[in-house]
Design an enzyme around this catalytic site. Structure first.
Site, PDB file in Angstrom:
ATOM      1  N   ASP A   1       9.573  -3.419  20.294  1.00 14.61           N
ATOM      2  CA  ASP A   1       8.331  -4.194  20.421  1.00 14.61           C
ATOM      3  C   ASP A   1       7.899  -4.142  21.875  1.00 14.61           C
ATOM      4  OD1 ASP A   1       7.258  -6.793  18.317  1.00 14.61           O
ATOM      5  OD2 ASP A   1       6.238  -6.269  20.190  1.00 14.61           O
TER       6      ASP A   1
ATOM      7  N   CYS B   1     -13.569   7.356  -3.894  1.00 11.81           N
ATOM      8  CA  CYS B   1     -12.144   7.590  -3.616  1.00 11.81           C
ATOM      9  C   CYS B   1     -11.476   6.233  -3.489  1.00 11.81           C
ATOM     10  CB  CYS B   1     -11.963   8.463  -2.373  1.00 11.81           C
ATOM     11  SG  CYS B   1     -12.522   7.697  -0.844  1.00 11.81           S
TER      12      CYS B   1
ATOM     13  N   ASN C   1       0.097  -2.911  11.854  1.00  6.83           N
ATOM     14  CA  ASN C   1      -1.129  -2.109  11.970  1.00  6.83           C
ATOM     15  C   ASN C   1      -0.909  -0.722  11.354  1.00  6.83           C
ATOM     16  OD1 ASN C   1      -0.598   0.002  14.307  1.00  6.83           O
ATOM     17  ND2 ASN C   1       0.337  -1.934  14.914  1.00  6.83           N
TER      18      ASN C   1
ATOM     19  N   CYS D   1      -3.909  -9.478  10.443  1.00 10.54           N
ATOM     20  CA  CYS D   1      -3.491 -10.859  10.199  1.00 10.54           C
ATOM     21  C   CYS D   1      -4.113 -11.802  11.224  1.00 10.54           C
ATOM     22  CB  CYS D   1      -1.974 -10.974  10.217  1.00 10.54           C
ATOM     23  SG  CYS D   1      -1.199 -10.301   8.734  1.00 10.54           S
TER      24      CYS D   1
END
Ligand SMILES: [Zn+2]
Length: 387
Positions: free
Chosen positions: A70, A345, A139, A196
């Site tokens: 991270d 699609c 993401n 989020c």
């Protein structure tokens, strides 16, 4: 390099025998299983909502070497769901906060903090050091990056994602089943799916999904049970229901299919930032409700689905016809250029490309469905499954 847990089982100390007592009495696990966990390693990508329960449970269970990637800092707004961190750690790096908490939880394991953003330049080097990779990212760019790196390295990828009140879990192992790209060949258009941070998330939801990823990770490391390979588990917190979709490997998958075209990591920011041309975004699009009305009054309409046969098997619009994008050049003579064509699609990216292609081939009565079958399910027919 990762060690082979079976060939080099680690010895357990007296303290470890006491600590892992509830594991040792499980016949499926026993001392051998616990030694195998001790000799194994896992990489948790993201020390956030999903990474919190994941890292805590994998550390507590005795996975011998636990890597955490991270680049972010602990923020007060994280604490509603990121239970790995605490108020005293606000402002410090997430991997450092994680290292302290996990070392306190289990001093018998090695914690390896990677204080970096995972990129195409460092992903292969970082991931290659672990037996299994657990994706706790928030993401699309990183999710595609993790998937591609795992397939290229032959690693198992324990996938989880969450949004608002819903989450999903699967285990991607390209040697035994599909990969993330088999399921989602294209990322959603930039800005269409809120993060989020924009869309919100129920605090306990990543706890549920991250814990399920933890279960799958331990099973993969121990080689027990039936992992979620070829299955996508969907969780809805509001109705408290689980649903399971069967996932098949896409033989046309550009990454793990029979004739892969992706052989190295690509530019994931560009991949996920793709937006249809401005001129396409206007008059060439039709929205789902408009299409619903148009179908009622125009029997001449040709509704062409350019997704893969694999996606078609999951969900389709009644009355549409499947012509996968890759086969469009050889099959476009099946279309009548004098009648209107609407292309669709999954989310509106491939249909935009199909539209450009048909236009260049001389078709004029063309439009494509904004937001794809996803929007159709959301706005017109909820019976059509979303995936
Ligand atoms: Zn694939």
């Amino acid at each position: 390099m990762s060690r082979d847990p079976q060939r080099h089982p680690a010895e357990l100390s007296r303290e470890e025998l006491v600590r892992y007592g509830r594991h040792l009495i499980l016949p499926e696990m026993g001392i051998e299983g616990q030694r195998r966990l001790k000799a194994s390693s896992a990489l948790v990508v993201g020390a956030g909502g999903l990474g919190s329960p994941l890292a805590l449970y994998l550390a507590a269970a005795g996975v011998g070497r636990l890597g955490i990637v991270d680049f972010d800092y602990v923020d007060e707004s994280n604490l509603q769901r990121q239970i790995l961190h605490g108020s005293a750690r606000v402002g410090t790096s997430k991997v450092e906060s994680a290292r302290e908490r996990l070392a306190d939880l289990n001093p018998h394991i090695a914690i390896e903090p990677h204080d970096a953003r995972l990129t195409r330049d460092n992903a292969l080097a970082i991931l290659s050091g672990y037996d299994v990779v657990v994706d706790g990212t928030d993401n699309f760019a990183t999710r595609y990056l993790v998937n591609d790196a795992c397939v290229l390295l032959g690693k198992t990828n324990v996938h989880g994602s969450i949004f608002r009140f819903e989450g999903q879990v699967s285990v991607f192992d390209a040697a035994r089943g599909p990969c993330y790209r088999c399921l989602y060949p294209e990322p959603p258009p930039a800005g269409l799916v809120p993060s989020c941070a924009e869309g919100g998330v129920l605090g306990v939801l990543p706890g549920v999904i991250g814990a399920l990823q933890g279960v799958e990770t331990l099973k993969v490391l121990l080689g027990i049970g039936e992992p979620l390979i070829g299955r996508l588990l969907l969780f809805d917190a509001l109705s408290l229901s689980f649903r399971e979709l069967e996932l098949r490997k896409d033989p046309e998958c550009p990454l793990c299919g029979a004739h892969p075209t992706i052989r190295e990591l690509v530019d994931y920011e560009a991949l996920c930032g793709f937006e249809p041309d401005a001129e396409l975004a206007g008059g060439d699009e039709i929205d789902a409700r408009e299409l619903g009305a148009l179908r009622q009054k125009d029997p001449d309409l040709q509704l062409i689905d350019v997704r893969t046969a694999h996606e078609w098997a999951i969900a389709r619009i009644e009355g549409s016809r499947l012509i996968p994008l890759g086969t469009l050049p050889e099959r476009m003579d099946e279309l009548d250029p004098s009648r209107p064509v609407v292309l669709l699609c999954h989310r509106g990216i491939r249909s935009a490309r199909a539209l450009e292609f048909l236009r260049s081939a001389g078709f004029t009565r063309l439009r494509h469905l904004r937001g794809g079958i996803e929007a159709w399910s959301r706005d017109v027919d909820p019976q059509v499954p979303r995936y």
